[in-house]
Motif scaffolding. Structure first.
Motif, PDB file in Angstrom:
ATOM      1  N   ARG A  75       0.835  -1.208   0.000  1.00 36.77           N
ATOM      2  CA  ARG A  75       0.000   0.000   0.000  1.00 36.77           C
ATOM      3  C   ARG A  75       0.871   1.260   0.000  1.00 36.77           C
ATOM      4  O   ARG A  75       0.552   2.257  -0.656  1.00 36.77           O
ATOM      5  N   THR A  78       2.058   1.822  -3.441  1.00 32.83           N
ATOM      6  CA  THR A  78       0.963   2.380  -4.231  1.00 32.83           C
ATOM      7  C   THR A  78       0.835   3.875  -4.006  1.00 32.83           C
ATOM      8  O   THR A  78       0.699   4.662  -4.957  1.00 32.83           O
ATOM      9  N   VAL A  82       0.949   6.793  -6.789  1.00 35.06           N
ATOM     10  CA  VAL A  82      -0.189   7.679  -7.022  1.00 35.06           C
ATOM     11  C   VAL A  82       0.244   9.130  -6.842  1.00 35.06           C
ATOM     12  O   VAL A  82      -0.188  10.022  -7.585  1.00 35.06           O
ATOM     13  N   GLU A  96      -1.707   1.758 -11.085  1.00 38.19           N
ATOM     14  CA  GLU A  96      -2.824   0.810 -11.097  1.00 38.19           C
ATOM     15  C   GLU A  96      -2.327  -0.608 -10.808  1.00 38.19           C
ATOM     16  O   GLU A  96      -2.961  -1.351 -10.044  1.00 38.19           O
ATOM     17  N   LEU A  99      -1.565  -0.880  -7.147  1.00 35.96           N
ATOM     18  CA  LEU A  99      -2.792  -0.906  -6.359  1.00 35.96           C
ATOM     19  C   LEU A  99      -3.444  -2.287  -6.390  1.00 35.96           C
ATOM     20  O   LEU A  99      -3.870  -2.812  -5.349  1.00 35.96           O
ATOM     21  N   ARG A 100      -3.502  -2.908  -7.554  1.00 30.50           N
ATOM     22  CA  ARG A 100      -4.090  -4.249  -7.641  1.00 30.50           C
ATOM     23  C   ARG A 100      -3.292  -5.253  -6.803  1.00 30.50           C
ATOM     24  O   ARG A 100      -3.870  -6.132  -6.152  1.00 30.50           O
ATOM     25  N   GLU A 103      -4.224  -4.666  -3.195  1.00 31.20           N
ATOM     26  CA  GLU A 103      -5.560  -5.202  -2.912  1.00 31.20           C
ATOM     27  C   GLU A 103      -5.518  -6.712  -2.732  1.00 31.20           C
ATOM     28  O   GLU A 103      -6.220  -7.271  -1.876  1.00 31.20           O
ATOM     29  N   THR A 115      -6.610   0.226   1.632  1.00 24.80           N
ATOM     30  CA  THR A 115      -6.368   0.037   0.202  1.00 24.80           C
ATOM     31  C   THR A 115      -7.497   0.639  -0.632  1.00 24.80           C
ATOM     32  O   THR A 115      -7.257   1.224  -1.697  1.00 24.80           O
ATOM     33  N   GLU A 118      -6.825   4.185  -1.081  1.00 24.11           N
ATOM     34  CA  GLU A 118      -5.877   4.450  -2.163  1.00 24.11           C
ATOM     35  C   GLU A 118      -6.539   4.349  -3.535  1.00 24.11           C
ATOM     36  O   GLU A 118      -6.245   5.131  -4.441  1.00 24.11           O
ATOM     37  N   ARG A 119      -7.446   3.385  -3.698  1.00 29.66           N
ATOM     38  CA  ARG A 119      -8.159   3.279  -4.977  1.00 29.66           C
ATOM     39  C   ARG A 119      -8.997   4.526  -5.227  1.00 29.66           C
ATOM     40  O   ARG A 119      -9.034   5.054  -6.351  1.00 29.66           O
ATOM     41  N   LEU A 122      -6.646   7.314  -6.348  1.00 33.80           N
ATOM     42  CA  LEU A 122      -6.184   7.170  -7.723  1.00 33.80           C
ATOM     43  C   LEU A 122      -7.291   7.532  -8.712  1.00 33.80           C
ATOM     44  O   LEU A 122      -7.051   8.238  -9.706  1.00 33.80           O
TER      45      LEU A 122
END
Length: 289
Positions: A75, A78, A82, A96, A99-100, A103, A115, A118-119, A122
């Motif tokens: 995280r 990420t 970002v 991206e 981030l995946r 997750e 998380t 964070e999504r 983004l």
């Protein structure tokens, strides 16, 4: 202002003034490998130095080995990528992918909530910078984060701040934005999240400016700048200078600050990209003839 307690001549060196200021200030920042809270290890300080000098790709590379199996580090990586998107307008695919991966590693509600936050950020960034309209995704992800994070979670102030950004920039709802920024500000102060405090001061100042309360705006922008200088967050100093310059009553002082902001943007290779365009000198016209 800049130069008082923050030496630019050594700002791109290894550690030194910025790291000492970060340790002595008692201020922590909310984007470390274990979520909000103090980050005192050598990796944390190395990543901080790179991030604050706009070297996000290098910072993410340092975190990568730990991020393969550690949800917090994934995280953290990420968040770094970002942040690069926000400052440069590029690097979306890498962010991206990171981030995946984060997750996929999240195993409990706190990790999933952080998380999701964070999504949401983004998706907000992509919408704000005109890459793609992901406003619904941003709202949904932050709503999911709110449902997952415990009421007293140290991640709540960051979530409140990001919900304020949605209200301010995507929903055009100044009252909701102000309330969210105030909650985030109180939480950041309670948890000692120094960098987040600089952002909440900045956006509360923007709300004050929006409502014509210029004295409050000047105070908020000045506090944001002060904290960024104390922490050595070099990449964030130019935006803070430009915002403060916009509400100063003295045109000469405002011009000096804008010039210093432009110098910092050049020093960092043209970031923040959106500010570089604003600070670029107007082209001169050739005389007719």
């Amino acid at each position: 202002m800049i130069g008082a307690g923050f030496q630019l001549d050594g700002a791109l060196g290894e550690g030194t003034v910025a790291d000492t200021a970060m340790r002595k200030s008692g201020l922590t920042e909310p984007w470390g490998p274990k979520g909000p809270g103090p980050q005192d290890g050598p990796l944390e300080h190395a990543v901080w130095r790179l991030r604050s000098r706009a070297c996000w790709e290098d910072a993410a590379a340092l975190i990568a080995p730990r991020a393969e199996s550690d949800p917090g580090a994934a995280r953290w990586r990420t968040a770094v990528l970002v942040e690069r998107c926000m400052f440069t307008g590029g690097g979306w695919g890498a962010a991206e992918d990171a981030l995946r991966a984060a997750e996929a590693l999240a195993t409990d509600d706190e990790e999933r909530g952080a998380t999701a936050c964070e999504r949401g950020h983004l998706a907000y960034a992509a919408t704000l910078l005109g890459v793609r309209d992901r406003a619904d995704e941003a709202r949904s992800a932050l709503g999911r984060a709110a449902a997952l994070l415990a009421p007293r979670s140290p991640g709540r102030p960051l979530l409140d701040f990001r919900r304020g950004l949605i209200a301010q920039h995507l929903s055009d709802n100044p009252s909701d934005a102000t309330a969210a920024f105030q909650r985030a500000h109180a939480g950041a102060a309670a948890h000692g999240h120094g960098l987040l405090l600089s952002f909440t001061w900045r956006h509360m100042a923007a709300m004050a400016e929006h409502h014509g309360r210029l004295a409050d705006a000047r105070h908020g922008y000045a506090e944001s700048l002060r904290i960024r200088e104390e922490l050595g967050y070099l990449v964030g100093i130019a935006p803070a200078l430009a915002s403060l310059a916009a509400v100063l009553p003295d045109p000469a002082e405002a011009a000096r600050m804008r010039a210093e902001a432009a110098r910092l943007v050049r020093l960092l290779g043209g970031v923040p990209a959106w500010l570089a365009d604003r600070l670029a000198p107007a082209p001169t016209r050739a005389a007719d003839g």
